[in-house]
Enzyme design. Structure first.
Site, PDB file in Angstrom:
ATOM      1  N   ARG A 149       0.825  -1.227   0.000  1.00 23.33           N
ATOM      2  CA  ARG A 149       0.000   0.000   0.000  1.00 23.33           C
ATOM      3  C   ARG A 149       0.851   1.267   0.000  1.00 23.33           C
ATOM      4  NH1 ARG A 149      -3.479  -3.493   3.404  1.00 23.33           N
ATOM      5  NH2 ARG A 149      -1.642  -3.456   4.715  1.00 23.33           N
ATOM      6  N   ILE A 150       1.818   1.347   0.923  1.00 22.56           N
ATOM      7  CA  ILE A 150       2.614   2.574   1.032  1.00 22.56           C
ATOM      8  C   ILE A 150       3.596   2.678  -0.139  1.00 22.56           C
ATOM      9  CG2 ILE A 150       4.227   3.879   2.475  1.00 22.56           C
ATOM     10  CD1 ILE A 150       2.935   2.449   4.926  1.00 22.56           C
ATOM     11  N   ASP A 169       9.880  -6.666  -4.484  1.00 19.44           N
ATOM     12  CA  ASP A 169       8.856  -7.265  -3.623  1.00 19.44           C
ATOM     13  C   ASP A 169       8.763  -8.745  -3.991  1.00 19.44           C
ATOM     14  OD1 ASP A 169       6.005  -5.911  -2.120  1.00 19.44           O
ATOM     15  OD2 ASP A 169       6.196  -8.066  -2.498  1.00 19.44           O
ATOM     16  N   ASP A 254      12.284   7.822  10.025  1.00 19.68           N
ATOM     17  CA  ASP A 254      11.112   8.085  10.873  1.00 19.68           C
ATOM     18  C   ASP A 254      10.989   7.028  11.967  1.00 19.68           C
ATOM     19  OD1 ASP A 254       8.676   9.490  11.562  1.00 19.68           O
ATOM     20  OD2 ASP A 254       7.561   7.812  10.690  1.00 19.68           O
ATOM     21  N   GLU A 259      12.994   3.077  20.228  1.00 17.48           N
ATOM     22  CA  GLU A 259      12.142   4.268  20.246  1.00 17.48           C
ATOM     23  C   GLU A 259      11.633   4.510  21.661  1.00 17.48           C
ATOM     24  OE1 GLU A 259       9.085   4.125  17.243  1.00 17.48           O
ATOM     25  OE2 GLU A 259      10.495   3.762  15.634  1.00 17.48           O
ATOM     26  N   HIS A 278       8.746   8.931  14.473  1.00 24.94           N
ATOM     27  CA  HIS A 278       7.697   7.972  14.103  1.00 24.94           C
ATOM     28  C   HIS A 278       6.350   8.687  13.882  1.00 24.94           C
ATOM     29  CE1 HIS A 278       6.572   3.452  14.427  1.00 24.94           C
ATOM     30  NE2 HIS A 278       5.776   4.073  13.562  1.00 24.94           N
ATOM     31  N   ILE A 279       6.367   9.639  12.943  1.00 24.10           N
ATOM     32  CA  ILE A 279       5.166  10.451  12.695  1.00 24.10           C
ATOM     33  C   ILE A 279       4.518  10.140  11.354  1.00 24.10           C
ATOM     34  CG2 ILE A 279       5.789  12.361  14.218  1.00 24.10           C
ATOM     35  CD1 ILE A 279       6.828  13.856  11.690  1.00 24.10           C
ATOM     36  N   GLY A 280       4.898   8.990  10.761  1.00 20.32           N
ATOM     37  CA  GLY A 280       4.359   8.642   9.440  1.00 20.32           C
ATOM     38  C   GLY A 280       2.845   8.750   9.347  1.00 20.32           C
ATOM     39  N   ALA A 281       2.162   8.262  10.353  1.00 24.64           N
ATOM     40  CA  ALA A 281       0.692   8.243  10.314  1.00 24.64           C
ATOM     41  C   ALA A 281       0.087   9.438  11.049  1.00 24.64           C
ATOM     42  CB  ALA A 281       0.183   6.941  10.924  1.00 24.64           C
TER      43      ALA A 281
HETATM   44  P1  NAD Z   1       1.605  -3.755   2.956  1.00 27.47           P
HETATM   45  O1  NAD Z   1       1.371  -5.048   3.626  1.00 27.47           O
HETATM   46  O2  NAD Z   1       0.537  -3.164   2.112  1.00 27.47           O
HETATM   47  O3  NAD Z   1       2.928  -3.853   2.047  1.00 27.47           O
HETATM   48  C1  NAD Z   1       4.097  -4.479   2.454  1.00 27.47           C
HETATM   49  C2  NAD Z   1       4.756  -5.054   1.210  1.00 27.47           C
HETATM   50  O4  NAD Z   1       6.014  -5.595   1.587  1.00 27.47           O
HETATM   51  C3  NAD Z   1       3.947  -6.191   0.565  1.00 27.47           C
HETATM   52  O5  NAD Z   1       3.754  -5.922  -0.815  1.00 27.47           O
HETATM   53  C4  NAD Z   1       4.816  -7.413   0.780  1.00 27.47           C
HETATM   54  O6  NAD Z   1       4.737  -8.351  -0.280  1.00 27.47           O
HETATM   55  C5  NAD Z   1       6.189  -6.789   0.849  1.00 27.47           C
HETATM   56  N1  NAD Z   1       7.198  -7.639   1.472  1.00 27.47           N
HETATM   57  C6  NAD Z   1       7.028  -8.616   2.392  1.00 27.47           C
HETATM   58  N2  NAD Z   1       8.209  -9.188   2.672  1.00 27.47           N
HETATM   59  C7  NAD Z   1       9.135  -8.559   1.923  1.00 27.47           C
HETATM   60  C8  NAD Z   1      10.540  -8.717   1.759  1.00 27.47           C
HETATM   61  N3  NAD Z   1      11.210  -9.653   2.439  1.00 27.47           N
HETATM   62  N4  NAD Z   1      11.165  -7.895   0.904  1.00 27.47           N
HETATM   63  C9  NAD Z   1      10.491  -6.967   0.200  1.00 27.47           C
HETATM   64  N5  NAD Z   1       9.151  -6.785   0.303  1.00 27.47           N
HETATM   65  C10 NAD Z   1       8.502  -7.569   1.157  1.00 27.47           C
HETATM   66  O7  NAD Z   1       2.039  -2.748   4.108  1.00 27.47           O
HETATM   67  P2  NAD Z   1       1.983  -1.155   4.070  1.00 27.47           P
HETATM   68  O8  NAD Z   1       0.650  -0.702   4.537  1.00 27.47           O
HETATM   69  O9  NAD Z   1       2.514  -0.662   2.791  1.00 27.47           O
HETATM   70  O10 NAD Z   1       3.000  -0.833   5.254  1.00 27.47           O
HETATM   71  C11 NAD Z   1       4.366  -1.186   5.168  1.00 27.47           C
HETATM   72  C12 NAD Z   1       5.026  -0.995   6.521  1.00 27.47           C
HETATM   73  O11 NAD Z   1       5.074   0.388   6.844  1.00 27.47           O
HETATM   74  C13 NAD Z   1       4.225  -1.585   7.699  1.00 27.47           C
HETATM   75  O12 NAD Z   1       4.475  -2.950   7.855  1.00 27.47           O
HETATM   76  C14 NAD Z   1       4.705  -0.776   8.864  1.00 27.47           C
HETATM   77  O13 NAD Z   1       5.808  -1.427   9.449  1.00 27.47           O
HETATM   78  C15 NAD Z   1       5.161   0.522   8.238  1.00 27.47           C
HETATM   79  N6  NAD Z   1       4.347   1.666   8.689  1.00 27.47           N
HETATM   80  C16 NAD Z   1       4.994   2.730   9.240  1.00 27.47           C
HETATM   81  C17 NAD Z   1       4.271   3.825   9.679  1.00 27.47           C
HETATM   82  C18 NAD Z   1       4.973   5.019  10.270  1.00 27.47           C
HETATM   83  O14 NAD Z   1       4.371   5.704  11.082  1.00 27.47           O
HETATM   84  N7  NAD Z   1       6.205   5.319   9.893  1.00 27.47           N
HETATM   85  C19 NAD Z   1       2.875   3.830   9.558  1.00 27.47           C
HETATM   86  C20 NAD Z   1       2.237   2.736   8.965  1.00 27.47           C
HETATM   87  C21 NAD Z   1       2.991   1.656   8.542  1.00 27.47           C
END
Ligand code: NAD
Length: 304
Positions: A149-150, A169, A254, A259, A278-281
């Protein structure tokens, strides 16, 4: 029916619950003892990354049917105990994707143009024009590690900026890659060829210290690393060395292995790093979406 809101929740989410006719009990981050008292007669609990919904809490809540997590990670909820009781657990995984992607882009620009550094210098009374020579992002290559997603959200922005997009990925979504003009490559190629590497993988065994000394050495000396995923996806000690010794040019972070990041951590001594707590969200929109999505799912479970 009663809903315990045990963490701050956007008022629009509260409205969703009220409009469904639920009684709301609000208490911010109660400790376990207090939580045990509060859950006795509730049908639903809403939390964020806190408080912990332990087996003990679940056992003390005979009417509980659904636990809502406004946000992504479910590590503060005993999923096994919930499952045993047939209690549904709902969350809002996509609610903050755009916010995290925008923060990653902000970090990318900040490092590329040395904004935080220049700002610090100005406050010290130094006009650091010469030391603040930067790079443009248009025409550069962004390597997205984790195209979920991100990762998809940031790749869309990168395309609009005129960047080339490389993707890594293990579960490649070719259709989405085509949409952002991205190309799937192996991780080593991505690290070698990217001007900016941005991490968007979950923290699992396979991604613990995914970016280690060996892989940092594959990156260009002019490259920038962005981590808004989880701290432990990067080996921090190796990253500090890479930044001190010029294996890479800079980093925007971030998230951290520890932490809050200790004030005297070596990362805080480096001018080529931009740090955020850690302010991503942490945006109004992400918090609203997360709350409303969870509230709507709770209404559906309890009334649907
Ligand atoms: P998501 O599940 O939609 O996407 C994660 C992707 O990583 C998937 O496409 C998956 O196939 C891939 N993946 C899994 N194992 C892998 C590997 N070994 N190598 C490469 N890719 C791999 O998740 P998302 O919603 O995009 O979020 C990603 C991460 O961001 C979360 O798991 C979380 O840790 C982090 N996050 C951080 C904040 C923040 O405040 N900074 C906020 C939300 C999420």
């Amino acid at each position: 029916m009663k809903v315990l809101v045990a963490a701050p929740l956007h008022e629009k989410a509260i409205d969703v619950l009220k409009n469904a006719g639920f009684e709301i009990v609000y208490e911010e981050y109660p400790d376990e003892t207090r939580l045990l008292e509060l859950v006795g007669d509730v049908e639903a609990i809403i939390v964020r990354s806190k408080p912990k919904v332990t087996r003990k809490v679940i056992e003390a809540a005979p009417k509980l049917k659904v636990i809502g997590r406004a946000g992504v990670g479910l590590d503060n909820i005993d999923l096994e105990a919930a499952k045993e009781r047939g209690i549904k657990v709902v969350n809002s995984p996509g609610a903050s994707s755009r916010s995290v992607a925008e923060l990653a882009v902000a970090l990318m620009f900040n490092v590329a143009r040395k904004i935080a550094f220049a700002d610090r210098k100005m406050r010290e009374g130094t006009w650091a024009k010469k030391q603040a020579m930067g790079i443009e992002l248009e025409g550069k290559t962004l390597g997205v590690v984790g195209f979920g997603r991100i990762g998809y959200s940031i790749a869309k922005i990168a395309k609009a900026l005129g960047m080339n997009v490389l993707l890594y990925d293990p579960y490649p979504n070719e259709e989405r890659a085509k949409e952002v003009g991205g190309k799937f490559v192996d991780l080593e190629t991505l690290l070698r060829e990217s001007d900016v590497v941005t991490l968007h993988v979950p923290l699992i065994d396979a991604t613990y210290h995914l970016i280690n000394e060996e892989r940092l050495k594959l990156m260009k000396p002019t490259a920038i690393l962005i981590n808004a995923a989880r701290g432990a996806v990067v080996d921090t000690n190796a990253l500090v060395k890479a930044l001190q010794e010029g294996w890479i040019a800079g980093a925007g972070l971030d998230v951290f292995e520890e932490e809050p990041l200790p004030a005297d951590h070596p990362l805080t001594k480096l001018d080529n790093v931009v740090l955020t707590p850690h302010i991503g969200a942490s945006t109004v929109e992400a918090q609203m979406r997360a709350g409303v999505q969870v509230a709507e799912q709770i209404v559906e479970v309890l009334k649907g």
